[in-house]
Scaffold this motif. Sequence first.
Motif, PDB file in Angstrom:
ATOM      1  N   LEU A 152      41.967  42.374  31.227  1.00  0.00           N
ATOM      2  CA  LEU A 152      41.259  42.684  32.467  1.00  0.00           C
ATOM      3  C   LEU A 152      40.768  44.131  32.524  1.00  0.00           C
ATOM      4  O   LEU A 152      40.113  44.514  33.491  1.00  0.00           O
ATOM      5  N   ARG A 153      41.031  44.901  31.482  1.00  0.00           N
ATOM      6  CA  ARG A 153      40.513  46.274  31.454  1.00  0.00           C
ATOM      7  C   ARG A 153      38.989  46.291  31.359  1.00  0.00           C
ATOM      8  O   ARG A 153      38.360  47.269  31.762  1.00  0.00           O
ATOM      9  N   VAL A 154      38.405  45.210  30.845  1.00  0.00           N
ATOM     10  CA  VAL A 154      36.945  45.193  30.686  1.00  0.00           C
ATOM     11  C   VAL A 154      36.210  45.087  32.023  1.00  0.00           C
ATOM     12  O   VAL A 154      35.015  45.384  32.089  1.00  0.00           O
ATOM     13  N   VAL A 155      36.884  44.674  33.099  1.00  0.00           N
ATOM     14  CA  VAL A 155      36.162  44.445  34.361  1.00  0.00           C
ATOM     15  C   VAL A 155      35.572  45.724  34.937  1.00  0.00           C
ATOM     16  O   VAL A 155      34.619  45.662  35.720  1.00  0.00           O
ATOM     17  N   ILE A 156      36.083  46.893  34.532  1.00  0.00           N
ATOM     18  CA  ILE A 156      35.551  48.147  35.075  1.00  0.00           C
ATOM     19  C   ILE A 156      34.099  48.370  34.652  1.00  0.00           C
ATOM     20  O   ILE A 156      33.393  49.169  35.271  1.00  0.00           O
ATOM     21  N   SER A 157      33.652  47.671  33.611  1.00  0.00           N
ATOM     22  CA  SER A 157      32.268  47.806  33.154  1.00  0.00           C
ATOM     23  C   SER A 157      31.316  46.827  33.836  1.00  0.00           C
ATOM     24  O   SER A 157      30.128  46.806  33.525  1.00  0.00           O
ATOM     25  N   PHE A 158      31.839  46.024  34.770  1.00  0.00           N
ATOM     26  CA  PHE A 158      31.032  45.016  35.461  1.00  0.00           C
ATOM     27  C   PHE A 158      31.259  45.145  36.968  1.00  0.00           C
ATOM     28  O   PHE A 158      32.178  44.536  37.525  1.00  0.00           O
ATOM     29  N   PRO A 159      30.428  45.940  37.653  1.00  0.00           N
ATOM     30  CA  PRO A 159      30.641  46.212  39.078  1.00  0.00           C
ATOM     31  C   PRO A 159      30.700  44.955  39.946  1.00  0.00           C
ATOM     32  O   PRO A 159      31.451  44.928  40.932  1.00  0.00           O
ATOM     33  N   ASP A 160      29.929  43.923  39.596  1.00  0.00           N
ATOM     34  CA  ASP A 160      29.974  42.700  40.412  1.00  0.00           C
ATOM     35  C   ASP A 160      31.344  42.046  40.343  1.00  0.00           C
ATOM     36  O   ASP A 160      31.880  41.569  41.350  1.00  0.00           O
ATOM     37  N   VAL A 161      31.931  42.044  39.157  1.00  0.00           N
ATOM     38  CA  VAL A 161      33.257  41.445  38.968  1.00  0.00           C
ATOM     39  C   VAL A 161      34.324  42.313  39.641  1.00  0.00           C
ATOM     40  O   VAL A 161      35.182  41.808  40.384  1.00  0.00           O
ATOM     41  N   LEU A 162      34.260  43.611  39.409  1.00  0.00           N
ATOM     42  CA  LEU A 162      35.250  44.531  39.996  1.00  0.00           C
ATOM     43  C   LEU A 162      35.202  44.487  41.520  1.00  0.00           C
ATOM     44  O   LEU A 162      36.245  44.482  42.186  1.00  0.00           O
ATOM     45  N   GLY A 163      34.000  44.422  42.088  1.00  0.00           N
ATOM     46  CA  GLY A 163      33.871  44.369  43.544  1.00  0.00           C
ATOM     47  C   GLY A 163      34.480  43.115  44.132  1.00  0.00           C
ATOM     48  O   GLY A 163      35.157  43.163  45.168  1.00  0.00           O
ATOM     49  N   ARG A 164      34.244  41.966  43.476  1.00  0.00           N
ATOM     50  CA  ARG A 164      34.809  40.709  43.968  1.00  0.00           C
ATOM     51  C   ARG A 164      36.324  40.708  43.851  1.00  0.00           C
ATOM     52  O   ARG A 164      37.031  40.252  44.755  1.00  0.00           O
ATOM     53  N   ILE A 165      36.829  41.222  42.746  1.00  0.00           N
ATOM     54  CA  ILE A 165      38.279  41.311  42.578  1.00  0.00           C
ATOM     55  C   ILE A 165      38.887  42.177  43.677  1.00  0.00           C
ATOM     56  O   ILE A 165      39.912  41.832  44.270  1.00  0.00           O
ATOM     57  N   GLY A 166      38.238  43.306  43.970  1.00  0.00           N
ATOM     58  CA  GLY A 166      38.740  44.190  45.030  1.00  0.00           C
ATOM     59  C   GLY A 166      38.819  43.489  46.363  1.00  0.00           C
ATOM     60  O   GLY A 166      39.807  43.629  47.095  1.00  0.00           O
ATOM     61  N   ALA A 167      37.790  42.698  46.706  1.00  0.00           N
ATOM     62  CA  ALA A 167      37.775  41.976  47.984  1.00  0.00           C
ATOM     63  C   ALA A 167      38.882  40.926  48.037  1.00  0.00           C
ATOM     64  O   ALA A 167      39.554  40.762  49.068  1.00  0.00           O
ATOM     65  N   LEU A 168      39.089  40.215  46.936  1.00  0.00           N
ATOM     66  CA  LEU A 168      40.112  39.172  46.903  1.00  0.00           C
ATOM     67  C   LEU A 168      41.516  39.755  46.974  1.00  0.00           C
ATOM     68  O   LEU A 168      42.398  39.226  47.665  1.00  0.00           O
ATOM     69  N   ILE A 169      41.742  40.868  46.264  1.00  0.00           N
ATOM     70  CA  ILE A 169      43.052  41.526  46.332  1.00  0.00           C
ATOM     71  C   ILE A 169      43.290  42.086  47.729  1.00  0.00           C
ATOM     72  O   ILE A 169      44.387  41.959  48.286  1.00  0.00           O
ATOM     73  N   ALA A 170      42.264  42.695  48.327  1.00  0.00           N
ATOM     74  CA  ALA A 170      42.398  43.240  49.684  1.00  0.00           C
ATOM     75  C   ALA A 170      42.766  42.151  50.681  1.00  0.00           C
ATOM     76  O   ALA A 170      43.568  42.378  51.601  1.00  0.00           O
ATOM     77  N   ALA A 171      42.204  40.949  50.514  1.00  0.00           N
ATOM     78  CA  ALA A 171      42.531  39.830  51.403  1.00  0.00           C
ATOM     79  C   ALA A 171      43.996  39.437  51.264  1.00  0.00           C
ATOM     80  O   ALA A 171      44.667  39.136  52.260  1.00  0.00           O
ATOM     81  N   GLU A 172      44.512  39.450  50.034  1.00  0.00           N
ATOM     82  CA  GLU A 172      45.937  39.143  49.820  1.00  0.00           C
ATOM     83  C   GLU A 172      46.820  40.223  50.438  1.00  0.00           C
ATOM     84  O   GLU A 172      47.834  39.928  51.072  1.00  0.00           O
ATOM     85  N   VAL A 173      46.436  41.482  50.248  1.00  0.00           N
ATOM     86  CA  VAL A 173      47.213  42.598  50.793  1.00  0.00           C
ATOM     87  C   VAL A 173      47.271  42.518  52.317  1.00  0.00           C
ATOM     88  O   VAL A 173      48.316  42.778  52.927  1.00  0.00           O
ATOM     89  N   ALA A 174      46.156  42.137  52.951  1.00  0.00           N
ATOM     90  CA  ALA A 174      46.100  42.060  54.417  1.00  0.00           C
ATOM     91  C   ALA A 174      47.157  41.101  54.957  1.00  0.00           C
ATOM     92  O   ALA A 174      47.709  41.307  56.051  1.00  0.00           O
ATOM     93  N   ARG A 175      47.467  40.061  54.188  1.00  0.00           N
ATOM     94  CA  ARG A 175      48.481  39.090  54.627  1.00  0.00           C
ATOM     95  C   ARG A 175      49.899  39.631  54.486  1.00  0.00           C
ATOM     96  O   ARG A 175      50.837  39.056  55.033  1.00  0.00           O
ATOM     97  N   CYS A 176      50.043  40.735  53.745  1.00  0.00           N
ATOM     98  CA  CYS A 176      51.377  41.311  53.524  1.00  0.00           C
ATOM     99  C   CYS A 176      51.749  42.351  54.579  1.00  0.00           C
ATOM    100  O   CYS A 176      52.912  42.746  54.671  1.00  0.00           O
ATOM    101  N   GLY A 177      50.780  42.847  55.327  1.00  0.00           N
ATOM    102  CA  GLY A 177      51.062  43.841  56.362  1.00  0.00           C
ATOM    103  C   GLY A 177      51.508  45.187  55.810  1.00  0.00           C
ATOM    104  O   GLY A 177      52.522  45.731  56.226  1.00  0.00           O
ATOM    105  N   ALA A 178      50.737  45.739  54.868  1.00  0.00           N
ATOM    106  CA  ALA A 178      51.116  46.998  54.223  1.00  0.00           C
ATOM    107  C   ALA A 178      50.520  48.210  54.921  1.00  0.00           C
ATOM    108  O   ALA A 178      49.461  48.127  55.534  1.00  0.00           O
TER     109      ALA A 178
END
Length: 201
Positions: free
Chosen positions: A36-62
């Motif tokens: 998954l280190r290669v995703v930093i070279s693909f902004p569309d992929v990195l951006g989507r991953i960030g949104a999906l991880i942020a959605a998971e984090v929101a459910r954790c109440g951090a």
Amino acid sequence: MIGHAALIRRLFEIGAIRFGEFTLKSGIRSPFYIDLRVVISFPDVLGRIGALIAAEVARCGADRIAGIPYAGLPLAVAASLAGKIPLIYPRREEKGHGIRRRIEGLFEPGERVVLIDDIITDGASKFEAIQPLEEAGLVVKDLVILIDREQGGRELLASKGYTLHSVLTVSQCFDDGERSGLVDAGLLQRCRDFLHATRRA
């Protein structure tokens, strides 16, 4: 924004999921490798991953998130930007100069932190990142990772009182790859057999 299936397709397209013979950090020989280190070279992929991880984090109440260097850190930055969640990260080693921080970024003891990483196999390496955070007085209960290799990491963390949240599982990636014709079904069956064998080991 692309969905889970489209993200999996992009991961195959950019070479983040590869097949062959690989030795993992745990010493296990695997017929597939997730880079998954290669995703930093693909902004569309990195951006989507960030949104999906942020959605998971929101459910954790951090109160904030902590990226695990090195592969987990860019994913944590993307999640911080997508979810507007403050970010810190534990250094792999204490700085030998300046103010000698072990944790970069601002925080207060007692705050709840969700750990972010790219992948989990057996889970043992995650405790190296958890330790300095807890020693600094932060509360760690949840970890969010992009892909669970389903080889015991979730269970090991649970046995120590931590909860793992994964955006994707490797089985989900294999199933979508087969459905879309991206990967040979026989090759994927070999990988599934490997996962089944290592789960029982």
